[in-house]
Design a protein around this motif. Structure first.
Motif, PDB file in Angstrom:
ATOM      1  N   SER A  20      77.878 101.176  86.377  1.00  0.00           N
ATOM      2  CA  SER A  20      78.158 102.168  85.330  1.00  0.00           C
ATOM      3  C   SER A  20      79.575 101.974  84.795  1.00  0.00           C
ATOM      4  CB  SER A  20      77.949 103.580  85.882  1.00  0.00           C
ATOM      5  OG  SER A  20      79.140 104.066  86.430  1.00  0.00           O
ATOM      6  N   ARG A  21      80.523 101.561  85.679  1.00  0.00           N
ATOM      7  CA  ARG A  21      81.871 101.314  85.177  1.00  0.00           C
ATOM      8  C   ARG A  21      81.891 100.095  84.261  1.00  0.00           C
ATOM      9  NH1 ARG A  21      86.420 100.596  89.489  1.00  0.00           N
ATOM     10  NH2 ARG A  21      85.983  98.457  88.928  1.00  0.00           N
ATOM     11  N   ALA A  22      81.109  99.052  84.658  1.00  0.00           N
ATOM     12  CA  ALA A  22      81.080  97.842  83.830  1.00  0.00           C
ATOM     13  C   ALA A  22      80.453  98.123  82.477  1.00  0.00           C
ATOM     14  CB  ALA A  22      80.301  96.740  84.555  1.00  0.00           C
ATOM     15  N   PHE A  58      77.810 102.697  90.929  1.00  0.00           N
ATOM     16  CA  PHE A  58      79.111 103.010  90.334  1.00  0.00           C
ATOM     17  C   PHE A  58      79.696 101.780  89.659  1.00  0.00           C
ATOM     18  CE2 PHE A  58      79.237 106.618  93.424  1.00  0.00           C
ATOM     19  CZ  PHE A  58      79.204 107.578  92.441  1.00  0.00           C
ATOM     20  N   GLY A  59      79.569 100.620  90.296  1.00  0.00           N
ATOM     21  CA  GLY A  59      80.118  99.401  89.713  1.00  0.00           C
ATOM     22  C   GLY A  59      79.481  99.089  88.375  1.00  0.00           C
ATOM     23  N   SER A  62      77.532  92.988  88.460  1.00  0.00           N
ATOM     24  CA  SER A  62      76.811  93.891  87.554  1.00  0.00           C
ATOM     25  C   SER A  62      75.915  93.109  86.619  1.00  0.00           C
ATOM     26  CB  SER A  62      77.791  94.765  86.786  1.00  0.00           C
ATOM     27  OG  SER A  62      78.988  94.089  86.550  1.00  0.00           O
ATOM     28  N   LYS A  72      80.490 101.020  80.920  1.00  0.00           N
ATOM     29  CA  LYS A  72      81.394 101.839  80.115  1.00  0.00           C
ATOM     30  C   LYS A  72      82.589 101.056  79.604  1.00  0.00           C
ATOM     31  CE  LYS A  72      80.266 106.300  82.052  1.00  0.00           C
ATOM     32  NZ  LYS A  72      80.411 106.904  83.368  1.00  0.00           N
ATOM     33  N   SER A  73      82.862  99.880  80.226  1.00  0.00           N
ATOM     34  CA  SER A  73      84.026  99.116  79.792  1.00  0.00           C
ATOM     35  C   SER A  73      83.811  98.516  78.411  1.00  0.00           C
ATOM     36  CB  SER A  73      84.331  98.013  80.794  1.00  0.00           C
ATOM     37  OG  SER A  73      83.359  97.004  80.687  1.00  0.00           O
TER      38      SER A  73
END
Lengths: 75, 348
Positions: free
Chosen positions: B91-93, B88-89, B105, B95-96
């Motif tokens: 994928s969030r990084a 999750f970390g 990450s 997408k940022s």
């Protein structure tokens, strides 16, 4: 002989098989280092294959280790 | 891969913390000139199977038997949690929208890029499906191996009486929760403290958490998954022709002697698929369990300095075994996709 003493001796004897794995890993690494020295561009491929070869050679020693661990802690 | 958090930390601060830890260790475990507590290090009781944390089974699986919650299952849940958090970390990084990932990450990106490079060199056009297995296995095994190195992982747990040969000692209690430790009695008697409270039956600690790769059930399950998926990749790439690897009657009648040899080699291939499961499972289990026992033994011999060297060794062994498990899976999978005749493939 007491059973406990025989167990310890057996566990020690089981590890004799590590001799072969040690020699095998030495041969593999020696060959790989020679190959890398002759052909430094191939280092990546050679390293991958070397690690694979080491893993196979080491597996034999690990079998010995598992046998001696089983003798010590399970039986 | 092991990124230090460089935030407000400098080398100077870390040095003082290490020095303080060394002095604390010396104070706890030595007894020069009346300074220090002189605690004798303890050799923990070693159990090969995962230890049950409760006496009653959680539930009973029909036709299989009772299901106990063991401490290696805590290890599995924690490792799963770590892998999910990483996923999750990252994928969030991603997408940022930053070009260069930072921190954790970024480290994961570097690891995955290295793994992808290795896969590309071996698997060819099957890189994408094979890489996901390689990376998943490596990350899960790596997380489980390194979780065992956290201090307290194999030392904090329930005290189980009637197993080991150490006495129980009360430390303090929080409410109704009593915090106890096991204690080497011979040392206490030597120091003149009264620790023998008529307990001749020994006690041992059953830790809450033990790395899951020290449980043969986990390594066997992972090995079976890997070997089954190797066959699946073989069938996906070659269809039913994959079976001729094991039941090779193509040349049996056209070339009398070599045909028989080819047939025998095919049968040996079948045996080697099963020995793959054994060697996968025992390699990971043997390395990690022996590593845990090594740390116990060194810690019980030399209490202060020596164990940190072996922690470093175990750190590398954990990484190497994780990568080796994944890499062997990857290599076997790409061998299965290539099959017998590469020239046959190229002719198409």
């Amino acid at each position: 002989m007491e059973a406990a003493a025989a167990k310890l001796i057996g566990a020690g004897l089981a590890m004799i098989g590590a001799i072969g794995a040690g020699a095998g890993i030495g041969i593999v690494t020696g060959g790989a280092v020679q190959a890398m020295a002759r052909n430094p561009e191939m280092t990546g491929t050679i390293q991958t294959n070397m690690i694979l070869g080491i893993a196979f050679a080491e597996a034999v020693a690990i079998y010995c280790l598992v046998v001696s661990l089983l003798i010590l802690f399970v039986f | 891969m092991s990124e230090n958090v460089q935030g407000g930390w400098r080398f100077g601060t870390a040095r003082w913390i290490v020095l303080a830890a060394i002095i604390l260790g010396l104070f706890l475990f030595t007894g020069f000139f009346g300074v220090g507590l002189g605690i004798k290090p303890i050799m923990p009781e070693v159990f090969l199977p995962g230890e049950k944390l409760s006496e009653e089974p959680l539930f009973i699986i029909p036709f299989v038997g009772p299901f106990y919650y063991t401490n290696t299952m805590t290890g599995l849940l924690l490792a799963d949690l770590v892998v999910l958090l990483i996923a999750f970390g990252v994928s969030r990084a991603v997408k940022s929208g930053k070009m260069a990932l930072s921190g954790m990450s970024g480290a994961v990106e570097a690891l995955l890029e290295a793994l992808y490079g290795i896969t590309e060199g071996t698997a060819g056009k099957w890189t994408k499906p094979i890489f996901s297995w390689f990376a998943a296995i490596t990350l899960l095994v790596l997380a489980s191996n390194w979780l065992g190195l956290i201090p307290g992982a194999e030392t904090i747990g329930l005290i189980h009486e009637g197993h080991g040969d150490y006495a129980v000692k009360d430390l303090f209690s929080i409410g109704s929760l009593k915090v106890q430790t096991i204690w080497d009695e011979t040392d206490a008697a030597h120091e003149g403290e009264v620790a023998a409270e008529g307990e001749h039956h020994g006690a041992a600690v059953i830790p809450f958490h033990r790395p899951v790769s020290t449980d043969l059930n986990f390594t066997f399950a992972l090995a079976i998954v890997a070997v089954v998926m190797i066959q699946v990749f073989g069938f996906r790439s070659q269809g039913m022709a994959y079976l001729t690897k094991f039941w090779n009657t193509k040349t049996l009648f056209s070339k009398p002697i070599f045909g028989v040899i080819d047939f025998g080699v095919g049968l040996l291939e079948l045996v080697s698929e099963f020995s793959k499961i054994l060697s996968f499972a025992f390699r990971l289990f043997g390395n990690m369990f022996a590593g845990a026992v090594l740390l116990f033994v060194i810690g019980s011999l030399v209490p202060v300095f020596a164990q940190s060297m072996f922690y470093l060794l175990e750190f590398f062994v954990g990484l190497i075994q994780a990568v080796v498990f994944g890499m062997l899976t990857m290599v076997f999978m790409s061998q299965a996709t290539q099959g017998h005749g590469e020239q046959h493939d190229e002719a198409h």
